[in-house]
Structure formats: structure tokens, C-alpha cells
Design a protein around this motif. Structure first.
Motif: not given
Lengths: 178, 457
Positions: A121-128, B179-183, B187-192, B207-209
Motif C-alpha cells: 500500500l505504501n508502494g515500497l520498495p521504491m528505488p527512485y 518480520l517484526f524486527w525488520f519492519i 525507518p532506521d535503515l533510512g536514517t543510516l 536497498i534494505l530501507a
């Protein structure tokens, strides 16, 4: 396909409080194609940009029901039709023994649906994504808050929208190239 | 340290020390992964753990060649170390899910600084646990026979067996924990990704974020999914050790066939799990200087949970003993007598000392807030819980109904190598985890700061 050179206009704020206020005023000013970005979930922010409910719960419920049903029916079919084994004279359809696996399958499918449903629903993963073209946007995952008005909004007008965003007293304003 | 008052007026240490901002919290946690040089201590610890892991691979490889005859298991004790360690490890995992799911639903915001590494602990502990029944199968390469899939033998698993329930419970538990750990990490992977200077780190974290950008719509769905997952994980974690206890309770062996097992196993699981959380948290906060995030309050609260679950476990022992006497069943009465006076009596008495007697030190506030002492008490509890599983598995099996089939259990060096090897596997994974992923949830820490509050108009 015609390519819009500008994706939208983005304003940067210092605090969650000012972002929520700004988002609310932008929505009140008639802008509908807007989005807000924050480094953590901010209460009321989704409401402020006019996003009231999501379908994650529904997807999870459907997944959980499918999981539970398929778990039970699989056991029923195996124990009574495909591979019946007489264990101590108990009925083939000995349902109390099937509860545990039914329960686990309900949780498994419900959990998988919640996670992958949310991502889909969030459209992820989205590389760009164009918002990452703004250099300051790297701070959106740290301590800054952003508001964007997309160029596709019917009320969007490069100069007018920029003027409106400036009236919200942001820290900076940038155009987002697509 | 500054203190604050809670709703009922008790003074307590805050969950996060004052003076932090969004920026400093982010920097402090992400710098451990991104900029700080890896210390020599890390390499030494990792090296030792890795050697133990290699020992596990060696022991497992030898087992593949020779079969489970290299272990001390034989009739009448067919379960031995493999099942003792399985139950012990999977119990340890339970605290992670309790912290991440149940305390989330109960709005215990202090959990935010310990949930990430507690969840990692769960994953690694469940992986260690899963190793044992697989190796114990005898022909581990045929493990997929446990799952229902159409096959040319036209055969299916027996769904009336608790051992098949266990396969479903444990594999569901591992999947949902992952799954719980990964989701939680996204957001933190985005920060990194946004903060790393290194090009490769940026690509891998990116890629992971998965393109996470913190949109309000995304957060809205994210929070729904997170809460739903917590709601699903809560009954799941209670079911897992319940199903593990069914492996015993459904059987008719004296000492196993009892209805107290499910609640008593779940309480024991949380008891040992919190002991492991503390044994990890205490060195981590010291080494990485995270005393401002993992405060005395966390140690104190975890110790209180151990005290409470410890008493549930003590109640379980009490009821087992009482029922042994009250049922009037010769075999149950003998099991009780055998525990207290049989060849394994010293083990049973050590169990009572480790699990009931010594943890009473936790009533003293000084012990609950003194990291060194708390570490020691946690180690004692973990030992006690291991002994408990040993008593349940081995002492019940070694003398059952017929005196002609009595026997003793002698673990071999391969049993010990496998057990120590899984400790190495667990620690290796933990060392890698603290080095490459944020061990404290950055975005959830931000929500704890006063500046995160949005006043309603």
C-alpha cells in the motif's frame, strides 16, 4: 509521455508542531495533493493532510482468515480423506487436535499480510523517488520536517504556491525536480 | 541522575536522560555503526564466539557422518541435551517478543530503548533452538518431511501429534519475529542510508530501507501494521512455549503429564529471557556508553519482571510437588521422591537455589540497580532455567514405570560441543548485529523526547 520538469515545492520546518500547523493550513487553503515527511510518526499529521484511514487492518484480517481456514481445511482433508490413520480409535475428524496448527496459520498469514500489505500500500520498495533530489531532504530521517505540494495539484502554480508556503514561515523552500 | 515522578507520585529515573534532541539521539546511536572505529574488544569477543561457532559446525559435521550415537542419548533417555537446549533457547527468545509486542500494547514506552536488541536476541535464540531438534532428527537432511507437501510417498504429517504442532509454532514464531524486527528497522535503515559516508554502506542500507522516506501516509499505515503485528505476536508468544510444553504434557511419562505445564513454561521462558536481556544490556550500555538511554529504570523494571515471573515458576514447582503427593499416584509420588533423593538430587537442589532462593535478592533495590550484581543474578537465573529443563527432560525419563527400563544419562563431549557451539552462534550473531545495525530503535527514541509532542489546538 510528457515529462513534468518540476515534481513539487517543498518547505522545511524545525519542529513537528510547526509541520502539523503548516500542513493543516495548506489543506485548508485548498491544496489536496500534498504530503508531509517526518523522522518519526507524528500524531495528527496524517489527519492534517487529509489522510484519515488506511486498509492495512482489512488486509490483515483477510490474510488471517485465509490462513486459519486453509490451516484447518488442510488438516481436515489430510486426516479424513487423503491419509486417514486410526489412532487409538479416535475419530478421523478429531478437531481439538487441529486447533494449534489452525491458530499458528492464522497468526502467520495475518502477520505476513500486515507487513507485505503495508509495504504494498505504501508502494515500497521504491528505488527512485524525486523528493530525494533535494539535498536537504537527507535530514528528513534525522531532525527536520518537510511539507510538499505536488505539481499535479489543480491549485498548483509555481509562483503562487511558493508565496503561500513562504507565508507559513518555513526554514527553507526548494523546488523538487522530477 | 535526575529523577522524575510517575502518576502515583513515586520518584523514578527517567527513561532517557534530559538534554537530548532529535539530532543528538540520532548521532549517538548511528555513530556506533557508522563512524566509530571497531574496538579491539569487539574483535576479541567476536573471535572467541566465532571459534565456538566453528566448533558447532565441526560437531554437527561429525554428527552428519556418524549419526546421533555420538551423543549421550539412548533408551530410556532419548531426549537428552538436544531437547534441554532447545527448550532453554526458545524460552530465552520469549522476552524479546514480550518487550517488543506486549509492552508496546501496554504503552510501556521505556521499552523503546531495549526492544531492538531484545528482538535480535529473540531471532538468534530461536535460530539456536531450531538447530537442536533438526540435528536430533537422526537424518537431518530430511527435515522437510516435517512440513505438509505433496510427495511421491503419498504420506502426510500426523496432525494429532504435538511434535508437528511444535514445527508450526516454532517456524511461525521465527517468521513473525523476523518480520517484526525488520519492519521496526526500516525507518532506521533510512536514517543510516542518509547519514553514511561510505558508498557501499549507502547502497546496502538503501536497498534494505526500500526507499523509505517518512511520508505521513506511510507512517500512518506503518503504525497500523506495527500495532497489528504486536497484537498478533502477543498470543503467538504465549502459544509457542505452551506448544513446547505440550510436547511433554501430552505424553504420559510421570513428571510430564500435568496441566500446570503451559503457564509454568511460559513464565519460565520470560524469566530466563529477561535474564538474557540483562546479560546483554549491561555490557552493551557500559561498552558503548549508552547509560543515558538504557538507564537504571530499565534495569530496575526488568529485574521486577524477573522477580514476578520467578514466583510464577516457584508456584509451578510447588504445584508439581503438591500434585505428586495429593494425586496418590505411585509414579507421580516416586518422581517427586526421585527428584529430592535420587541420583540427580544435587541438580534439583541447585535448581531450587538458582531459580527460587538466590533471585530473592532482587527484592533489594540496590541489587536491581547495581549492574554488576544484576548481571550475576541474571547468570544464576539462566543456569537455573537450564537445570530446570534438564530436570524435566532427563530426570523424568530416567526412571519411569518399569524398574527394568531405568537408566542414567551421560552427556558426551559432542553434547557439550554442540551446546557451547550454539552459544557461540548466538554471540557471533549478536556481535555482528551491534556492529552493522542500530541496536537501539532511533525513531522510537525520538518519540520519547519532549520536543516530539504536538499540542492540540
Amino acid at each position: 509521455m510528457k515529462r513534468t520538469p518540476i515534481y513539487g515545492i517543498m518547505a522545511e520546518f524545525d519542529s513537528a508542531q510547526s509541520l502539523v500547523l503548516a500542513a493543516r493550513r495548506t489543506y485548508e487553503a485548498g491544496y489536496r495533493k500534498i504530503d508531509a515527511y517526518s523522522p518519526f510518526p507524528v500524531e495528527d499529521l496524517a489527519e492534517a493532510i487529509g489522510f484519515h484511514s488506511n486498509r492495512v487492518a482489512l488486509v490483515t484480517l483477510i490474510g488471517a482468515i485465509i490462513g486459519g481456514l486453509s490451516g484447518y481445511l488442510l488438516q481436515y482433508w489430510i486426516a479424513t480423506i487423503s491419509y486417514p490413520i486410526n489412532v487409538g480409535g479416535r475419530p478421523y475428524h478429531s478437531w481439538p487436535s487441529f486447533i494449534v496448527v489452525t491458530f499458528e496459520m492464522t497468526i502467520l498469514f495475518g502477520g505476513i499480510s500486515a507487513v507485505f500489505g503495508m509495504l504494498a500500500l505504501n508502494g515500497l520498495p521504491m528505488p527512485y523517488h524525486p523528493v530525494f533530489n533535494v539535498p536537504r531532504f537527507a535530514l528528513a530521517s534525522k531532525d527536520r520536517f518537510f511539507l510538499i505540494v505536488f505539481a499535479t495539484d489543480p491549485n498548483y502554480d509555481a509562483a503562487g504556491t511558493r508565496q503561500f508556503l513562504e507565508s507559513l514561515a518555513p526554514r527553507s523552500i526548494s523546488e523538487v525536480p522530477s | 541522575m535526575a529523577e522524575q515522578t510517575d502518576q502515583i507520585g513515586n520518584r523514578q529515573t527517567p527513561v532517557i536522560s534530559p538534554g537530548y534532541t532529535f539530532g543528538t539521539v540520532t548521532d549517538k546511536i548511528s555513530s556506533i555503526v557508522l563512524t566509530r572505529p571497531t574496538s579491539n574488544g569487539w574483535f576479541v569477543g567476536f573471535g572467541i564466539s566465532f571459534l565456538l561457532l566453528m566448533m558447532l559446525l565441526y560437531a554437527a559435521g561429525y554428527l552428519f557422518v556418524r549419526g546421533i550415537g555420538i551423543w549421550g542419548v539412548n533408551i530410556p533417555i532419548g531426549w537428552g541435551f538436544a531437547i534441554v537446549n532447545f527448550v532453554w533457547w526458545i524460552g530465552i527468545g520469549h522476552a524479546g517478543t514480550l518487550i517488543s509486542a506486549i509492552l508496546l500494547l501496554l504503552r510501556q514506552s521505556w521499552r523503546n530503548s531495549i526492544n531492538r536488541f531484545a528482538e535480535a536476541m529473540t531471532l538468534f535464540a530461536v535460530a539456536c533452538a531450531g538447530t537442536f531438534p533438526l540435528l536430533h532428527l537422526g537424518r537431518p537432511w530430511l527435515f522437510y518431511w516435517l512440513f505438509p507437501y505433496p510427495n511421491t510417498m503419498t504420506y502426510w504429517p500426523q496432525f494429532r501429534s504435538p511434535l508437528v504442532w511444535d514445527v508450526f509454532a516454532v517456524s511461525t514464531y521465527f517468521t513473525i519475529s523476523l518480520l517484526f524486527w525488520f519492519i521496526g528497522l526500516i525507518p532506521d535503515l533510512g536514517t543510516l542510508r542518509d547519514r553514511s559516508e561510505n558508498r557501499w554502506a549507502r547502497i546496502v542500507y538503501g536497498i534494505l530501507a526500500m526507499g523509505w522516506r517518512g511520508s505521513a501516509r506511510h507512517w500512518h499505515r506503518y503504525e497500523s501494521a506495527y500495532l497489528l503485528l504486536a497484537g498478533l505476536a502477543t498470543p503467538l508468544v504465549l502459544s509457542v512455549h505452551t506448544v513446547v510444553s505440550f510436547d511433554f504434557a501430552i505424553g504420559i511419562v510421570p513428571g510430564w503429564h500435568t496441566t500446570i505445564f503451559p503457564p509454568y513454561f511460559v513464565a519460565g521462558a520470560i524469566y530466563s529471557g529477561f535474564a538474557m536481556v540483562l546479560m546483554l544490556a549491561i555490557p552493551i550500555r557500559k561498552v558503548y556508553g549508552l547509560e543515558d538511554f538504557i538507564t537504571e529504570r530499565h534495569l530496575d523494571n526488568s529485574a521486577k519482571i524477573m522477580l514476578a515471573t520467578g514466583w510464577i515458576v516457584a508456584y509451578g514447582y510447588g504445584i508439581e510437588a503438591f500434585m505428586g503427593w495429593y494425586s496418590g499416584n505411585t509414579y507421580d509420588a516416586y518422581t517427586l521422591w526421585n527428584r529430592l533423593h535420587g541420583p540427580y538430587a544435587p541438580w534439583y537442589l541447585s535448581l531450587l537455589t538458582c531459580n527460587i532462593l538466590l533471585p530473592q535478592l532482587l527484592w533489594i533495590r540496590k541489587v536491581r540497580t547495581q549492574p554488576g550484581l544484576l548481571f550475576l543474578v541474571s547468570a544464576i537465573i539462566l543456569t537455573g532455567m537450564w537445570l530446570e529443563r534438564f530436570i524435566i527432560v532427563v530426570v523424568s525419563l530416567h526412571r519411569d514405570f518399569l524398574t527394568s527400563s531405568w537408566g542414567m544419562y551421560y552427556p558426551t563431549r559432542w553434547d557439550w560441543a554442540t551446546f557451547l557451539g550454539t552459544i557461540g552462534m548466538f554471540l557471533t550473531a549478536m556481535f555482528l548485529f551491534v556492529r552493522i545495525l542500530p541496536m537501539i530503535s532511533i525513531f522510537e527514541m525520538r518519540t520519547l523526547l519532549p520536543e516530539a509532542e504536538v499540542k492540540a489546538e
